[in-house]
Design an enzyme around this catalytic site. Structure first.
Site, short mmCIF file in Angstrom:
data_model
loop_
_atom_site.label_atom_id
_atom_site.label_comp_id
_atom_site.label_asym_id
_atom_site.label_seq_id
_atom_site.Cartn_x
_atom_site.Cartn_y
_atom_site.Cartn_z
N PRO A 6 -16.18 -1.48 0.65
CA PRO A 6 -17.55 -1.70 1.13
C PRO A 6 -18.53 -0.61 0.71
O PRO A 6 -19.73 -0.86 0.70
CB PRO A 6 -17.39 -1.74 2.65
CG PRO A 6 -16.18 -0.91 2.92
CD PRO A 6 -15.25 -1.17 1.77
N ALA A 30 -18.20 0.83 -2.29
CA ALA A 30 -18.04 0.88 -3.75
C ALA A 30 -17.35 2.17 -4.19
O ALA A 30 -17.70 2.76 -5.22
CB ALA A 30 -19.39 0.72 -4.45
N GLY A 31 -16.37 2.59 -3.38
CA GLY A 31 -15.60 3.79 -3.76
C GLY A 31 -16.44 5.05 -3.81
O GLY A 31 -16.08 6.02 -4.47
N GLY A 32 -17.58 5.07 -3.12
CA GLY A 32 -18.40 6.28 -3.06
C GLY A 32 -19.40 6.41 -4.20
O GLY A 32 -20.13 7.41 -4.28
N LYS A 33 -19.50 5.39 -5.07
CA LYS A 33 -20.37 5.51 -6.27
C LYS A 33 -21.85 5.63 -5.92
O LYS A 33 -22.65 6.07 -6.75
CB LYS A 33 -20.20 4.26 -7.15
CG LYS A 33 -18.92 4.24 -7.96
CD LYS A 33 -19.04 3.18 -9.06
CE LYS A 33 -17.72 2.56 -9.41
NZ LYS A 33 -17.27 1.51 -8.51
N TYR A 43 0.83 -1.21 0.00
CA TYR A 43 0.00 0.00 0.00
C TYR A 43 0.86 1.26 0.00
O TYR A 43 1.73 1.44 0.84
CB TYR A 43 -0.97 0.01 1.19
CG TYR A 43 -2.12 -0.98 1.05
CD1 TYR A 43 -2.42 -1.60 -0.17
CD2 TYR A 43 -2.91 -1.30 2.14
CE1 TYR A 43 -3.47 -2.49 -0.29
CE2 TYR A 43 -3.97 -2.20 2.02
CZ TYR A 43 -4.24 -2.79 0.80
OH TYR A 43 -5.29 -3.68 0.69
N PHE A 71 -23.12 7.50 -3.57
CA PHE A 71 -23.46 8.76 -2.94
C PHE A 71 -23.55 9.84 -4.02
O PHE A 71 -22.53 10.20 -4.61
CB PHE A 71 -22.42 9.12 -1.88
CG PHE A 71 -22.16 7.99 -0.92
CD1 PHE A 71 -23.21 7.36 -0.27
CD2 PHE A 71 -20.87 7.53 -0.70
CE1 PHE A 71 -22.98 6.29 0.60
CE2 PHE A 71 -20.63 6.47 0.17
CZ PHE A 71 -21.69 5.84 0.81
N1 LIG Z 1 -7.73 -7.28 -0.32
C1 LIG Z 1 -7.73 -6.54 -1.41
O1 LIG Z 1 -7.45 -6.98 -2.53
C2 LIG Z 1 -8.10 -5.09 -1.26
C3 LIG Z 1 -8.29 -4.28 -2.40
C4 LIG Z 1 -8.63 -2.94 -2.21
C5 LIG Z 1 -8.80 -2.44 -0.92
N2 LIG Z 1 -8.57 -3.24 0.17
C6 LIG Z 1 -8.73 -2.73 1.56
O2 LIG Z 1 -10.04 -2.23 1.71
C7 LIG Z 1 -9.99 -0.87 2.14
C8 LIG Z 1 -11.15 -0.12 1.56
O3 LIG Z 1 -11.10 -0.17 0.15
P1 LIG Z 1 -11.57 1.03 -0.73
O4 LIG Z 1 -10.84 2.25 -0.32
O5 LIG Z 1 -11.53 0.60 -2.14
O6 LIG Z 1 -13.09 1.10 -0.23
P2 LIG Z 1 -14.26 2.10 -0.08
O7 LIG Z 1 -14.36 2.49 1.37
O8 LIG Z 1 -15.45 1.47 -0.71
O9 LIG Z 1 -13.88 3.37 -0.95
C9 LIG Z 1 -13.10 4.42 -0.47
C10 LIG Z 1 -13.06 5.45 -1.55
O10 LIG Z 1 -14.38 5.96 -1.72
C11 LIG Z 1 -14.38 7.35 -1.50
N3 LIG Z 1 -15.56 7.68 -0.70
C12 LIG Z 1 -15.91 7.15 0.48
N4 LIG Z 1 -17.04 7.72 0.93
C13 LIG Z 1 -17.39 8.65 0.01
C14 LIG Z 1 -18.44 9.58 -0.09
N5 LIG Z 1 -19.37 9.69 0.88
N6 LIG Z 1 -18.51 10.35 -1.18
C15 LIG Z 1 -17.56 10.25 -2.15
N7 LIG Z 1 -16.52 9.41 -2.09
C16 LIG Z 1 -16.43 8.62 -1.02
C17 LIG Z 1 -13.13 7.64 -0.72
O11 LIG Z 1 -12.69 8.95 -0.96
P3 LIG Z 1 -12.21 9.84 0.30
O12 LIG Z 1 -10.95 9.20 0.79
O13 LIG Z 1 -11.99 11.18 -0.30
O14 LIG Z 1 -13.31 9.80 1.30
C18 LIG Z 1 -12.16 6.60 -1.25
O15 LIG Z 1 -11.59 7.05 -2.47
C19 LIG Z 1 -8.61 -0.37 1.70
O16 LIG Z 1 -8.15 0.71 2.47
C20 LIG Z 1 -7.77 -1.60 1.90
O17 LIG Z 1 -7.41 -1.69 3.26
C21 LIG Z 1 -8.25 -4.55 0.00
#
Ligand SMILES: NC(=O)c1ccc[n+]([C@@H]2O[C@H](COP(=O)([O-])OP(=O)(O)OC[C@H]3O[C@@H](n4cnc5c(N)ncnc54)[C@H](OP(=O)(O)O)[C@@H]3O)[C@@H](O)[C@H]2O)c1
Length: 324
Positions: free
Chosen positions: A233, A235-238, A61, A240
């Site tokens: 979890p 979906a990257g904010g999609k 990371y 909202f």
């Molecule tokens: N095992 C694997 O292969 C794998 C792969 C990917 C990730 N992970 C783990 O899972 C964690 C979470 O993954 P993820 O970051 O992809 O998940 P996520 O929580 O679904 O997405 C986070 C992203 O969504 C944006 N976001 C969140 N809330 C939002 C909102 N209300 N409005 C607009 N955008 C919003 C965030 O931007 P902001 O930061 O600006 O809020 C960030 O870019 C990672 O940190 C990592 O630890 C594991």
């Protein structure tokens, strides 16, 4: 925040975990700055204040900077280590590692697993990982080598428990056949818009049904008491406020998320995460926001209980097709 006990461990973890994928700033080799460190201190402190005690890492990371900045947080707050669960992952190697021209690849060799953990411990400034996950299934996996690496890491006290990420039921069963340590976690991509592991049980034996490779993964985990962690979890904010050109199923699901949030006087994040928490497999969302307000909004999911009717209404909108 309420907690789960992870079966076959003595770990008690918050129902929501914090994902540190972007904690180190940009994915490059620029050194950490004072601003990176203070931002990380703020996020880790906010998460912990909200009751989160599980922090998810991987050796890759932000090219090691996420673990390194977390190590700085621990250096500033030495009491924190004993109060939290640190999990990291290994097995993905970038292009040009270690020689220029080497391809991006997966590597579950004994040497790579052990060396990766040693690097994580150094960066995190801790003597042990609570949990080590194998990041993505390696097609060249030799389970005997994985077993040898797990034995060595456990014997030396460097890792307490082991698990996998993005693995199918069959891949887990293969590894478990060789490893003495139980696989206690499988971290998979799962959210309303990416619910294939749930949907495959619904479409089984239907014309046009797919997802055969991962078939039964969720049931395997439930039967063998492997905790499921959901990455991405939200979906990257999609979900909202999606733009008008977003897919229809995304817009319709987002509308329902907003309506439920209003009815229940909570946040949209809490509804999206509450959908995962409502599943009886005791799924632990690993949230990845780097915005403290969104982090706090997400933790309200712990107080949300969706009815069966609300859960299915969201599921059906998100799958974009009626149930069979
Ligand atoms: N095992 C694997 O292969 C794998 C792969 C990917 C990730 N992970 C783990 O899972 C964690 C979470 O993954 P993820 O970051 O992809 O998940 P996520 O929580 O679904 O997405 C986070 C992203 O969504 C944006 N976001 C969140 N809330 C939002 C909102 N209300 N409005 C607009 N955008 C919003 C965030 O931007 P902001 O930061 O600006 O809020 C960030 O870019 C990672 O940190 C990592 O630890 C594991």
């Amino acid at each position: 925040m309420k907690r789960y006990s992870i079966p076959n461990t003595n770990l008690e973890v918050s129902r929501i975990g914090y994902g540190c994928m972007n904690l180190g700033g940009a994915w490059n080799q620029a050194p950490l700055t004072a601003a990176d460190i203070s931002r990380a201190v703020g996020l880790v402190t906010t998460a912990h204040e909200q009751g989160i005690n599980l922090f998810d890492h991987a050796d890759i990371y932000t090219r090691g900077k996420s673990e390194a900045v977390f190590g700085k947080v621990l250096q500033q707050q030495p009491d924190l280590r004993g109060k939290i669960v640190i999990q990291s992952k290994c097995g993905i190697r970038f292009r040009d590692d270690p020689r220029p021209g080497d391809p991006g690849r997966y590597d579950f060799s004994y040497e790579h697993i052990v060396q990766s953990v040693e690097g994580s411990l150094r960066r995190l400034q801790t003597s042990y990982l609570d949990v080590l996950l194998l990041h993505r299934p390696d097609p060249l996996v030799e389970p005997e080598e994985v077993a040898r690496a797990f034995d060595e890491l456990q014997r030396s006290g460097k890792v307490r428990y082991f698990g996998v990420s993005n693995h199918t039921a069959g891949q887990m069963a293969l590894l478990q056949n060789y490893c003495d340590q139980p696989l206690v976690i499988n971290q998979v991509e799962m959210n309303l818009l990416h619910a294939y592991l749930i949907d495959e049980g619904v479409i089984a034996n239907q014309a046009g049904g797919q997802y055969t490779a991962a078939a039964g993964t969720l049931d395997y985990c439930r039967r063998h008491e492997v905790m499921i962690q959901a990455w991405a979890p939200v979906a990257g904010g999609k979900l909202f406020n999606p733009p008008p050109q977003a897919e229809e199923r995304v817009r319709k699901t987002a509308d329902l998320v907003a309506k439920l949030a209003q009815e229940k006087s909570t946040t949209q994040e809490a509804i999206v995460l509450g959908w995962l928490l409502r599943h009886p497999a005791r799924i632990q969302p690993i949230i990845g926001t780097t915005n403290p307000d969104r982090l706090i909004a997400s933790c309200l999911a712990d107080d949300v209980t969706l009815t069966r009717e609300e859960w299915f209404a969201l599921f059906v909108r998100a799958r974009g097709a009626p149930l069979p």
